[in-house]
Write a protein that holds these residues in place. Structure first.
Motif, PDB file in Angstrom:
ATOM      1  N   ARG A 336       0.867  -1.189   0.000  1.00 12.41           N
ATOM      2  CA  ARG A 336       0.000   0.000   0.000  1.00 12.41           C
ATOM      3  C   ARG A 336       0.895   1.228   0.000  1.00 12.41           C
ATOM      4  NH1 ARG A 336      -5.126   0.476   3.658  1.00 12.41           N
ATOM      5  NH2 ARG A 336      -5.042   2.394   2.446  1.00 12.41           N
ATOM      6  N   ASP A 337       0.602   2.146  -0.912  1.00 14.02           N
ATOM      7  CA  ASP A 337       1.428   3.356  -0.973  1.00 14.02           C
ATOM      8  C   ASP A 337       0.616   4.591  -0.575  1.00 14.02           C
ATOM      9  OD1 ASP A 337      -0.278   3.641  -3.078  1.00 14.02           O
ATOM     10  OD2 ASP A 337       1.278   3.752  -4.622  1.00 14.02           O
ATOM     11  N   ASP A 338      -0.539   4.355   0.040  1.00 15.37           N
ATOM     12  CA  ASP A 338      -1.432   5.473   0.376  1.00 15.37           C
ATOM     13  C   ASP A 338      -1.773   5.441   1.870  1.00 15.37           C
ATOM     14  OD1 ASP A 338      -2.805   3.120   0.348  1.00 15.37           O
ATOM     15  OD2 ASP A 338      -4.555   3.881  -0.727  1.00 15.37           O
ATOM     16  N   ILE A 339      -0.730   5.271   2.676  1.00 14.25           N
ATOM     17  CA  ILE A 339      -0.907   5.089   4.107  1.00 14.25           C
ATOM     18  C   ILE A 339      -0.372   6.302   4.861  1.00 14.25           C
ATOM     19  CG2 ILE A 339       0.069   3.761   6.034  1.00 14.25           C
ATOM     20  CD1 ILE A 339      -1.669   1.887   4.967  1.00 14.25           C
ATOM     21  N   ALA A 340      -1.017   6.625   5.967  1.00 15.37           N
ATOM     22  CA  ALA A 340      -0.481   7.625   6.883  1.00 15.37           C
ATOM     23  C   ALA A 340      -0.529   7.014   8.279  1.00 15.37           C
ATOM     24  CB  ALA A 340      -1.311   8.904   6.839  1.00 15.37           C
ATOM     25  N   GLU A 341       0.251   7.567   9.182  1.00 14.46           N
ATOM     26  CA  GLU A 341       0.241   7.012  10.525  1.00 14.46           C
ATOM     27  C   GLU A 341      -0.077   8.118  11.534  1.00 14.46           C
ATOM     28  OE1 GLU A 341       2.756   3.549  12.319  1.00 14.46           O
ATOM     29  OE2 GLU A 341       3.892   5.398  12.477  1.00 14.46           O
ATOM     30  N   VAL A 342      -1.102   7.873  12.317  1.00 16.98           N
ATOM     31  CA  VAL A 342      -1.488   8.824  13.354  1.00 16.98           C
ATOM     32  C   VAL A 342      -1.069   8.228  14.698  1.00 16.98           C
ATOM     33  CG1 VAL A 342      -3.447   9.959  14.493  1.00 16.98           C
ATOM     34  CG2 VAL A 342      -3.428   9.689  12.016  1.00 16.98           C
ATOM     35  N   ALA A 364     -13.170   5.404  15.146  1.00 18.55           N
ATOM     36  CA  ALA A 364     -14.403   4.749  14.681  1.00 18.55           C
ATOM     37  C   ALA A 364     -15.490   5.789  14.465  1.00 18.55           C
ATOM     38  CB  ALA A 364     -14.854   3.714  15.713  1.00 18.55           C
ATOM     39  N   GLN A 365     -15.606   6.708  15.432  1.00 22.73           N
ATOM     40  CA  GLN A 365     -16.639   7.729  15.317  1.00 22.73           C
ATOM     41  C   GLN A 365     -16.415   8.626  14.099  1.00 22.73           C
ATOM     42  OE1 GLN A 365     -17.027  10.108  18.831  1.00 22.73           O
ATOM     43  NE2 GLN A 365     -19.204   9.619  18.968  1.00 22.73           N
ATOM     44  N   ALA A 366     -15.156   8.847  13.765  1.00 20.71           N
ATOM     45  CA  ALA A 366     -14.845   9.656  12.583  1.00 20.71           C
ATOM     46  C   ALA A 366     -14.877   8.810  11.305  1.00 20.71           C
ATOM     47  CB  ALA A 366     -13.472  10.309  12.754  1.00 20.71           C
ATOM     48  N   ARG A 367     -15.304   7.544  11.432  1.00 22.59           N
ATOM     49  CA  ARG A 367     -15.413   6.625  10.306  1.00 22.59           C
ATOM     50  C   ARG A 367     -14.083   6.404   9.589  1.00 22.59           C
ATOM     51  NH1 ARG A 367     -19.310   4.231   9.727  1.00 22.59           N
ATOM     52  NH2 ARG A 367     -21.280   4.669  10.712  1.00 22.59           N
ATOM     53  N   VAL A 368     -13.043   6.343  10.390  1.00 20.18           N
ATOM     54  CA  VAL A 368     -11.716   6.071   9.840  1.00 20.18           C
ATOM     55  C   VAL A 368     -11.390   4.595  10.099  1.00 20.18           C
ATOM     56  CG1 VAL A 368      -9.238   6.547  10.076  1.00 20.18           C
ATOM     57  CG2 VAL A 368     -10.908   8.431  10.234  1.00 20.18           C
ATOM     58  N   ASN A 369     -11.053   3.896   9.049  1.00 21.28           N
ATOM     59  CA  ASN A 369     -10.669   2.490   9.219  1.00 21.28           C
ATOM     60  C   ASN A 369      -9.200   2.410   9.659  1.00 21.28           C
ATOM     61  OD1 ASN A 369     -11.126  -0.354   9.041  1.00 21.28           O
ATOM     62  ND2 ASN A 369      -9.819  -0.328   7.220  1.00 21.28           N
ATOM     63  N   ILE A 370      -8.941   1.546  10.642  1.00 19.06           N
ATOM     64  CA  ILE A 370      -7.567   1.373  11.105  1.00 19.06           C
ATOM     65  C   ILE A 370      -6.957   0.201  10.359  1.00 19.06           C
ATOM     66  CG2 ILE A 370      -6.080   0.921  13.074  1.00 19.06           C
ATOM     67  CD1 ILE A 370      -8.364   1.951  14.884  1.00 19.06           C
ATOM     68  N   ASP A 371      -5.867   0.472   9.688  1.00 20.92           N
ATOM     69  CA  ASP A 371      -5.215  -0.565   8.897  1.00 20.92           C
ATOM     70  C   ASP A 371      -4.354  -1.462   9.775  1.00 20.92           C
ATOM     71  OD1 ASP A 371      -2.567  -1.318   7.546  1.00 20.92           O
ATOM     72  OD2 ASP A 371      -3.952  -1.090   5.867  1.00 20.92           O
ATOM     73  N   SER A 372      -3.477  -0.865  10.579  1.00 22.23           N
ATOM     74  CA  SER A 372      -2.709  -1.670  11.528  1.00 22.23           C
ATOM     75  C   SER A 372      -2.375  -0.809  12.735  1.00 22.23           C
ATOM     76  CB  SER A 372      -1.444  -2.230  10.890  1.00 22.23           C
ATOM     77  OG  SER A 372      -0.697  -1.188  10.319  1.00 22.23           O
ATOM     78  N   ARG A 379       3.455   5.187  23.447  1.00 26.70           N
ATOM     79  CA  ARG A 379       2.931   5.613  22.145  1.00 26.70           C
ATOM     80  C   ARG A 379       1.947   4.590  21.618  1.00 26.70           C
ATOM     81  NH1 ARG A 379       4.707   4.226  16.658  1.00 26.70           N
ATOM     82  NH2 ARG A 379       6.227   2.805  17.551  1.00 26.70           N
ATOM     83  N   ILE A 380       0.888   5.062  20.950  1.00 30.04           N
ATOM     84  CA  ILE A 380       0.023   4.182  20.159  1.00 30.04           C
ATOM     85  C   ILE A 380      -0.058   4.776  18.757  1.00 30.04           C
ATOM     86  CG2 ILE A 380      -2.271   3.156  19.914  1.00 30.04           C
ATOM     87  CD1 ILE A 380      -2.683   3.616  22.904  1.00 30.04           C
ATOM     88  N   SER A 381       0.179   3.965  17.762  1.00 34.50           N
ATOM     89  CA  SER A 381       0.119   4.432  16.374  1.00 34.50           C
ATOM     90  C   SER A 381      -0.885   3.606  15.594  1.00 34.50           C
ATOM     91  CB  SER A 381       1.479   4.277  15.688  1.00 34.50           C
ATOM     92  OG  SER A 381       2.462   5.013  16.349  1.00 34.50           O
ATOM     93  N   CYS A 382      -1.661   4.295  14.753  1.00 36.13           N
ATOM     94  CA  CYS A 382      -2.585   3.614  13.869  1.00 36.13           C
ATOM     95  C   CYS A 382      -2.280   4.014  12.432  1.00 36.13           C
ATOM     96  CB  CYS A 382      -4.029   4.025  14.163  1.00 36.13           C
ATOM     97  SG  CYS A 382      -4.587   3.496  15.788  1.00 36.13           S
ATOM     98  N   ALA A 383      -2.121   3.023  11.578  1.00 39.49           N
ATOM     99  CA  ALA A 383      -1.992   3.311  10.150  1.00 39.49           C
ATOM    100  C   ALA A 383      -3.400   3.479   9.592  1.00 39.49           C
ATOM    101  CB  ALA A 383      -1.264   2.179   9.448  1.00 39.49           C
ATOM    102  N   VAL A 384      -3.585   4.542   8.806  1.00 38.40           N
ATOM    103  CA  VAL A 384      -4.910   4.836   8.234  1.00 38.40           C
ATOM    104  C   VAL A 384      -4.736   5.232   6.764  1.00 38.40           C
ATOM    105  CG1 VAL A 384      -5.782   5.648  10.474  1.00 38.40           C
ATOM    106  CG2 VAL A 384      -4.873   7.312   8.842  1.00 38.40           C
ATOM    107  N   ASP A 385      -5.854   5.296   6.032  1.00 37.19           N
ATOM    108  CA  ASP A 385      -5.781   5.772   4.641  1.00 37.19           C
ATOM    109  C   ASP A 385      -5.256   7.204   4.634  1.00 37.19           C
ATOM    110  OD1 ASP A 385      -6.934   3.470   3.911  1.00 37.19           O
ATOM    111  OD2 ASP A 385      -8.751   4.367   3.031  1.00 37.19           O
ATOM    112  N   GLU A 386      -4.370   7.470   3.692  1.00 36.80           N
ATOM    113  CA  GLU A 386      -3.771   8.790   3.649  1.00 36.80           C
ATOM    114  C   GLU A 386      -4.821   9.902   3.497  1.00 36.80           C
ATOM    115  OE1 GLU A 386      -0.655   9.337   0.697  1.00 36.80           O
ATOM    116  OE2 GLU A 386       0.336  10.584   2.194  1.00 36.80           O
ATOM    117  N   ALA A 392      -8.478  11.976  10.836  1.00 33.47           N
ATOM    118  CA  ALA A 392      -8.095  11.066  11.915  1.00 33.47           C
ATOM    119  C   ALA A 392      -7.345  11.842  12.998  1.00 33.47           C
ATOM    120  CB  ALA A 392      -7.231   9.942  11.351  1.00 33.47           C
ATOM    121  N   LEU A 393      -6.409  12.669  12.583  1.00 32.22           N
ATOM    122  CA  LEU A 393      -5.629  13.423  13.571  1.00 32.22           C
ATOM    123  C   LEU A 393      -6.544  14.331  14.390  1.00 32.22           C
ATOM    124  CD1 LEU A 393      -2.729  14.127  14.637  1.00 32.22           C
ATOM    125  CD2 LEU A 393      -2.901  16.165  13.221  1.00 32.22           C
TER     126      LEU A 393
END
Ligand code: ASP
Ligand code: MG
Length: 412
Positions: A336-342, A364-372, A379-386, A392-393
């Motif tokens: 995947r080349d369209d990932i961002a990490e929050v 979830a409330q912002a309807r953002v899917n968590i990839d990993s 620290r907690i990091s979630c990869a999300v769609d770019e 998400a932020l």
């Protein structure tokens, strides 16, 4: 005599008027009874200009000559600064890194400091002078000029503050301090009064770019109190310091977003000793910087392995994976080349529960899917769609009250 190190970044020295106002600040500190050591960066975009000059003549300049050249930006700043102080009636003397025996290893353009001889600075301070030191540079054992990597003047300043046992190291820049998150993305971000070294290191490695990460590392190692503040006003900025107990009441200190990330997954790799080592040895050979590695066993025979990289390393990483996938019996590669990490960061996480739940709930409330998901102790990091990165932020910042000063945040 108590000593304060004051470091001025390029934007704070961009023209004569700015140098004068920096000099006035130094004078005020001297009048308050301190010995002041100034560390100066190159003015404005001078380092960029010097690099462009070099590349015009040689697309691949010898690194030694590069350092010889780009160190001159700081040399200009320090002499001009000393002249400005002289014109205001104050005794000042400027030094290059070499002149104060800032000894580094020989890794040109990314040298590491080995030792500093504080004697020359101490004796100048004792004779009543203001000492101005060129940031970003040193010399190796053979007296070649070296530089510390872009943004390295912060590291010079903190290292000097450690060597001189300074009361504090002030980093003057063009923002008011460290913010709970990037105010260009979340405009209600607030300036922090205080952050501890570990949190600052974590945030800097997640892309918060206010301070050179190695400077924070030095600060932590030698317990230097670092004060990041704006050269254009008198406001108190952000203090970077060792952890204090009341900081633990604040569960999340800051949030970051890293865009331009990519993820590679190796699906169904043989579940035998040595396979992860093979994959990552290959990536290292290709000089790919890897973060957030996740491996899970999916059966006795097979495991899935994935990792995140910067998008600029994607081609090199793809090639490395293609070369090695046969050797580890990988059934499929997923890219995947369209990932961002929050990410959220805070030492309070060590002692509070419910942080993960709150973060995932906000996404979830912002309807953002968590990839990993990956975590460290703080620290907690979630990869999300770019294309959802900004939403998400914002959602995460609001969930953790990062639009409010620390004292007003609800405790977790
Ligand atoms: N002048 C150098 C740079 O631009 C060092 C610094 O500013 O800290 O990277
Ligand atoms: Mg700079």
């Amino acid at each position: 005599m108590a000593i304060i190190v004051q470091k001025f970044g390029g934007t704070s020295l961009a023209n004569a008027q700015k140098i004068r106002s920096a000099a006035k600040r130094v004078i005020k500190t001297v009048e308050n009874g301190y010995g002041v050591v100034v560390v100066a960066s190159a003015r404005g975009k001078q380092t960029d200009r010097l690099i462009a000059d070099a590349l015009e003549l040689n697309p691949n300049p010898p690194k030694r000559e590069m350092d010889q050249l780009i160190s001159t930006g700081e040399q200009q700043s320090v002499s001009l600064f000393a002249m400005a102080l002289d014109a205001m009636g104050y005794d000042a003397i400027s030094f290059t890194g070499g002149q104060i025996r800032m000894i580094t290893d020989g890794a040109f353009t990314r040298a590491q400091i080995k030792s500093i001889d504080a004697k020359r600075i101490h004796s100048q301070l004792e004779s009543g002078k203001i000492v101005i030191v060129a940031g970003f540079q040193g010399i190796d054992e053979q007296e070649n000029i070296t530089t510390l990597g872009r943004g390295g003047s912060d590291t010079t300043a903190v290292a000097l503050a450690a060597a001189l046992e300074a009361e504090q190291c002030e980093i003057y820049t063009d923002v008011d301090g460290i913010y709970t998150t990037d105010p260009r993305i979340f405009e209600d971000a607030v300036k922090m009064d205080q952050i501890c070294y570990d949190e600052m290191l974590e945030m800097a490695s997640l892309g918060a770019s206010v301070m050179h990460i190695r400077a924070v590392g030095f600060g932590k190692r030698y317990n230097v109190k670092i004060h990041v503040r704006n050269s254009a006003n008198e406001n108190v900025g952000t203090i970077i310091t060792s952890e204090e107990s009341e900081m633990e009441g604040v569960v999340v200190t800051g949030a970051t977003v890293q865009k331009d990330m990519a993820k590679i997954g190796l699906v169904g790799v043989d579940n035998v000793p040595g396979n992860a080592a093979k994959v990552f040895a290959h990536l290292a050979k290709a000089k790919v910087v890897v973060n957030d590695i996740i491996q899970t066993e999916i059966s006795d025979e097979k495991a899935n392995l994935s990792f995140m990289i910067g998008i600029s390393d994607l081609d090199a990483a793809k090639q490395a994976v293609d070369e090695i996938r046969g050797e580890v019996n990988c059934e499929g590669v997923f890219i995947r080349d369209d990932i961002a990490e929050v990410s959220v960061v805070g030492v309070g996480m060590r002692t509070h529960y419910g942080v993960a739940e709150k973060m995932f709930g906000a996404l979830a409330q912002a309807r953002v899917n968590i990839d990993s998901i990956t975590t460290s102790e703080i620290r907690i990091s979630c990869a999300v769609d770019e294309d959802q990165a900004t939403d998400a932020l914002k959602a995460v910042c609001l969930a953790f009250d990062l639009d409010k000063p620390a004292q007003e945040r609800t405790k977790g």
